[in-house]
Design a protein around this motif. Structure first.
Motif, PDB file in Angstrom:
ATOM      1  N   SER A  85      41.682 -20.926 -35.282  1.00  0.00           N
ATOM      2  CA  SER A  85      42.480 -20.257 -34.369  1.00  0.00           C
ATOM      3  C   SER A  85      42.742 -20.976 -32.900  1.00  0.00           C
ATOM      4  N   HIS A  86      41.368 -21.246 -32.216  1.00  0.00           N
ATOM      5  CA  HIS A  86      41.045 -21.844 -31.100  1.00  0.00           C
ATOM      6  C   HIS A  86      39.770 -22.292 -30.883  1.00  0.00           C
ATOM      7  N   GLY A  87      39.487 -22.751 -29.621  1.00  0.00           N
ATOM      8  CA  GLY A  87      38.473 -23.837 -29.477  1.00  0.00           C
ATOM      9  C   GLY A  87      37.207 -23.046 -29.367  1.00  0.00           C
ATOM     10  N   ASP A 112      32.920 -18.764 -31.083  1.00  0.00           N
ATOM     11  CA  ASP A 112      33.005 -17.877 -32.160  1.00  0.00           C
ATOM     12  C   ASP A 112      34.125 -17.716 -32.958  1.00  0.00           C
ATOM     13  N   HIS A 113      34.485 -18.818 -33.039  1.00  0.00           N
ATOM     14  CA  HIS A 113      35.737 -19.165 -34.013  1.00  0.00           C
ATOM     15  C   HIS A 113      35.812 -20.403 -34.726  1.00  0.00           C
ATOM     16  N   MET A 114      35.054 -21.405 -34.185  1.00  0.00           N
ATOM     17  CA  MET A 114      34.865 -22.543 -34.787  1.00  0.00           C
ATOM     18  C   MET A 114      33.406 -23.318 -34.613  1.00  0.00           C
ATOM     19  N   MET A 129      39.568  -6.639 -36.505  1.00  0.00           N
ATOM     20  CA  MET A 129      38.414  -7.601 -36.663  1.00  0.00           C
ATOM     21  C   MET A 129      37.875  -7.842 -34.917  1.00  0.00           C
ATOM     22  N   HIS A 130      37.173  -8.797 -34.893  1.00  0.00           N
ATOM     23  CA  HIS A 130      36.589  -8.888 -33.464  1.00  0.00           C
ATOM     24  C   HIS A 130      36.027  -7.591 -32.670  1.00  0.00           C
ATOM     25  N   HIS A 131      35.415  -6.894 -33.491  1.00  0.00           N
ATOM     26  CA  HIS A 131      34.924  -5.704 -33.080  1.00  0.00           C
ATOM     27  C   HIS A 131      33.500  -5.490 -33.660  1.00  0.00           C
TER      28      HIS A 131
END
Ligand code: NI
Ligand code: MN
Length: 239
Positions: A56-58, A61-63, A201-203
């Motif tokens: 989703s983005h750079g 915590d996402h990639m 999510m993200h919690h």
């Protein structure tokens, strides 16, 4: 385990990371952050098959595991153009870039890239590399089920367009607050998206992410939004 009996399994690996095994046995990882993800259960960290990875983005915590997993399993990597350039430079072989508004079919699944309101810099050796625009994805599975992964985002009015154009049945929405929407914004987002089910999510990953699924249920009730909140525990699957 919550069950829809649709032939797929959507496992929350904590934070914004999901492993989706489709009816056709395709393995998809959404926002690959596994190894150093403190919310990901130990027995879920081993990834032994991977067909598609969507980013989703750079942010790390996402990639955080995109390079390692991308080289090891050589999945098709769905991402924006700038992250594609970054991953190519790092030796990841099968990137398949796109941009917002577009749809591509990968492994029999359709990925539509949609807007997110956030940032997307990539931390690389103490520098911040431009990571293009953050995004969310609407996935259409083999049986037509549509799942919206919102990425990291604040609330924005285009969520109404996402609802109108793609009618996602399941919405994976960030609710932690601070870096994304809180439960209050997420409830208003749900009013626009009109999903049947919301998976928060993200919690809970860090103490600073304070939004909870119960707070989201409260806010939805106040707005008379009928969506059902499916609060998975990390490692638990919606099947
Ligand atoms: Ni982020
Ligand atoms: Mn994040």
């Amino acid at each position: 385990m919550p069950t829809l009996n649709r032939g797929f399994a959507l496992t929350w690996l904590g934070h914004s990371t999901f492993r989706l095994v489709t009816r056709g046995a395709r393995v998809v990882l959404l926002d690959p952050w596994v190894e150093s993800n403190p919310a990901c259960p130990r027995d879920q960290k081993a990834i032994d098959k991977l067909d598609v990875m969507a980013i989703s983005h750079g942010h790390g915590d996402h990639m955080g595991d995109a390079v390692t997993l991308g080289k090891k399993h050589k999945p098709t990597v769905v991402c924006n153009y700038e992250i594609h350039l970054f991953l190519q430079r790092k030796g990841v072989p099968n990137t398949s870039p796109m941009n917002k508004g577009g749809t591509q079919e990968v492994a029999g699944l359709k990925f539509t890239m949609v807007h997110a309101l956030h940032s997307s810099g990539i931390e690389d050796g103490g520098q911040v590399v431009y990571g293009g625009e953050p995004c969310g994805y609407v996935l259409a599975l083999e049986d037509g089920t549509r799942i919206f992964h919102a990425g990291d985002t604040g609330i924005h009015a285009e969520m109404a367009l996402i609802g109108e154009l793609y009618s996602p049945e399941i919405a994976l929405l960030p609710i932690g607050d601070l870096f994304t929407m809180s439960p209050r914004e997420a409830a208003v987002a749900a009013r626009m998206l009109k999903p049947k089910y919301i998976v928060p999510m993200h919690h809970g990953t860090f103490p600073a992410l304070t939004g909870t699924p119960d707070m989201l249920r409260e806010e939805l009730k106040k707005l008379k939004v009928a969506a059902e909140v499916i609060a998975l525990r990390p490692g638990e699957a919606l099947t």
